[in-house]
Design an enzyme around this catalytic site. Structure first.
Site, PDB file in Angstrom:
ATOM      1  N   ASP A 112       0.851  -1.187   0.000  1.00  0.00           N
ATOM      2  CA  ASP A 112       0.000   0.000   0.000  1.00  0.00           C
ATOM      3  C   ASP A 112       0.885   1.235   0.000  1.00  0.00           C
ATOM      4  O   ASP A 112       2.040   1.195   0.463  1.00  0.00           O
ATOM      5  CB  ASP A 112      -0.920   0.019   1.228  1.00  0.00           C
ATOM      6  CG  ASP A 112      -1.942   1.138   1.143  1.00  0.00           C
ATOM      7  OD1 ASP A 112      -2.734   1.149   0.171  1.00  0.00           O
ATOM      8  OD2 ASP A 112      -1.961   2.009   2.026  1.00  0.00           O
TER       9      ASP A 112
ATOM     10  N   GLU B 277       0.778   5.762   0.452  1.00  0.00           N
ATOM     11  CA  GLU B 277       0.093   7.027   0.679  1.00  0.00           C
ATOM     12  C   GLU B 277       0.771   8.063  -0.205  1.00  0.00           C
ATOM     13  O   GLU B 277       1.974   7.968  -0.493  1.00  0.00           O
ATOM     14  CB  GLU B 277       0.150   7.440   2.151  1.00  0.00           C
ATOM     15  CG  GLU B 277      -0.487   6.458   3.116  1.00  0.00           C
ATOM     16  CD  GLU B 277      -1.967   6.208   2.859  1.00  0.00           C
ATOM     17  OE1 GLU B 277      -2.625   7.088   2.262  1.00  0.00           O
ATOM     18  OE2 GLU B 277      -2.455   5.141   3.260  1.00  0.00           O
TER      19      GLU B 277
ATOM     20  N   HIS C 235      -4.667  10.750   5.502  1.00  0.00           N
ATOM     21  CA  HIS C 235      -3.576   9.996   6.139  1.00  0.00           C
ATOM     22  C   HIS C 235      -2.872  10.729   7.279  1.00  0.00           C
ATOM     23  O   HIS C 235      -2.110  10.112   8.025  1.00  0.00           O
ATOM     24  CB  HIS C 235      -2.551   9.540   5.102  1.00  0.00           C
ATOM     25  CG  HIS C 235      -2.053  10.621   4.178  1.00  0.00           C
ATOM     26  ND1 HIS C 235      -1.439  11.764   4.608  1.00  0.00           N
ATOM     27  CD2 HIS C 235      -2.096  10.703   2.821  1.00  0.00           C
ATOM     28  CE1 HIS C 235      -1.088  12.514   3.576  1.00  0.00           C
ATOM     29  NE2 HIS C 235      -1.500  11.902   2.468  1.00  0.00           N
TER      30      HIS C 235
ATOM     31  N   HIS D 125      -5.675   6.585   7.415  1.00  0.00           N
ATOM     32  CA  HIS D 125      -5.003   5.632   6.545  1.00  0.00           C
ATOM     33  C   HIS D 125      -3.501   5.659   6.833  1.00  0.00           C
ATOM     34  O   HIS D 125      -2.933   6.688   7.201  1.00  0.00           O
ATOM     35  CB  HIS D 125      -5.239   6.000   5.077  1.00  0.00           C
ATOM     36  CG  HIS D 125      -6.631   5.751   4.620  1.00  0.00           C
ATOM     37  ND1 HIS D 125      -6.926   5.214   3.383  1.00  0.00           N
ATOM     38  CD2 HIS D 125      -7.819   5.948   5.225  1.00  0.00           C
ATOM     39  CE1 HIS D 125      -8.246   5.111   3.254  1.00  0.00           C
ATOM     40  NE2 HIS D 125      -8.804   5.562   4.363  1.00  0.00           N
TER      41      HIS D 125
ATOM     42  N   ASP E  10      -2.468  -0.367   6.615  1.00  0.00           N
ATOM     43  CA  ASP E  10      -3.428  -0.852   5.619  1.00  0.00           C
ATOM     44  C   ASP E  10      -2.930  -2.111   4.926  1.00  0.00           C
ATOM     45  O   ASP E  10      -3.714  -3.000   4.593  1.00  0.00           O
ATOM     46  CB  ASP E  10      -3.722   0.239   4.591  1.00  0.00           C
ATOM     47  CG  ASP E  10      -4.568   1.367   5.177  1.00  0.00           C
ATOM     48  OD1 ASP E  10      -4.889   1.302   6.371  1.00  0.00           O
ATOM     49  OD2 ASP E  10      -4.897   2.316   4.437  1.00  0.00           O
TER      50      ASP E  10
END
Length: 237
Positions: free
Chosen positions: A8, A10, A58, A153, A158
């Site tokens: 994942d 960001e 986030h 997040h 995640d």
């Protein structure tokens, strides 16, 4: 040996094509469906401002990232880590698009999908649960994965939640739910983690005589009711 990386990211915004950058990469490694300790997690200085809307998702700010490495400083390490693995990603087009943009800026001529198999868990979930919500939070709820700590997040958080969800989605009855001593009964999928980080084959335990006898007795009861699909396992009368 099957190596999978649950990944994942960001980012500073929604569109890599508009020059937005990766600010966090989180990867969880599975080998033969077991967690290992060989994970990858980095914050990255994006060398540009983060959109306000992204910060609300986030919580990562430019001030926090000011002393973090830039992407070129970790690109080779990340590429080598990912190369050859099956990547498990929720909404893969987004993360793969950002990764390809970052590597492309540095002159990498191959793309992530050239060196990795990419599996999109959004597509998997839509096929398995048509018409249902397939966000990560919705899948955590469906598969009883504890996401109570996910106020914002985060790439590593995640990725870890997605790893639990993916193993549950693809594992049939191989989920073992345990009560958390600190969580007042909250539970999450940890079947593979309990087996340890070894890359050895998963153990197959044969039933002993007493277990086999109990199994056959149960089948006989079902067969007497006409509902046994495994009646062929019963000894001939």
């Amino acid at each position: 040996m099957k190596r999978q990386v649950i990944l994942d990211t960001e980012t500073t915004g929604l569109e890599a094509s508009q020059g937005h950058r990766i600010i966090e990469v989180g990867c969880i490694e599975l080998v033969n469906r077991r967690y290992t300790s060989n994970n990858f997690w980095r914050y990255i200085n994006p060398e540009r401002e983060i959109d306000r809307g992204a910060i609300e998702v986030h919580g990562i700010t430019n001030e926090f990232l000011a002393d973090k490495p830039k992407f070129f400083e970790l690109a080779k390490e990340l590429w080598d880590y990912l190369e050859g693995a099956e990547l498990i990603i929720h909404n893969a087009a987004f993360d793969v698009g950002f990764l390809n943009a970052e590597f492309g800026r540095l002159g990498f001529t191959r793309r992530i999908e050239d060196v990795c198999e990419v599996t999109d868990t959004v597509a998997m979930a839509r096929k398995m649960h048509p018409g249902q919500r397939v966000s990560l939070d919705a899948l955590c709820k469906r598969y009883e994965v504890d996401n109570s700590g996910r106020d914002l997040h985060g790439a590593l958080l995640d990725a870890r939640l997605l790893a639990d969800v993916y193993l549950s989605m693809t594992g049939g009855q191989n989920r073992l739910m345990l009560d958390s001593e600190e969580g007042g009964g909250a539970s999450r999928s940890r079947f593979v983690e309990l087996l340890g980080a070894s890359a050895a084959p998963l153990p197959v335990l044969a039933p002993d005589a007493a277990e086999q006898e109990a199994h056959l007795a149960k089948l006989k009861k079902l067969a007497d009711k006409g509902k046994c699909l495994w009646a062929g396992e019963l000894p001939a009368a």
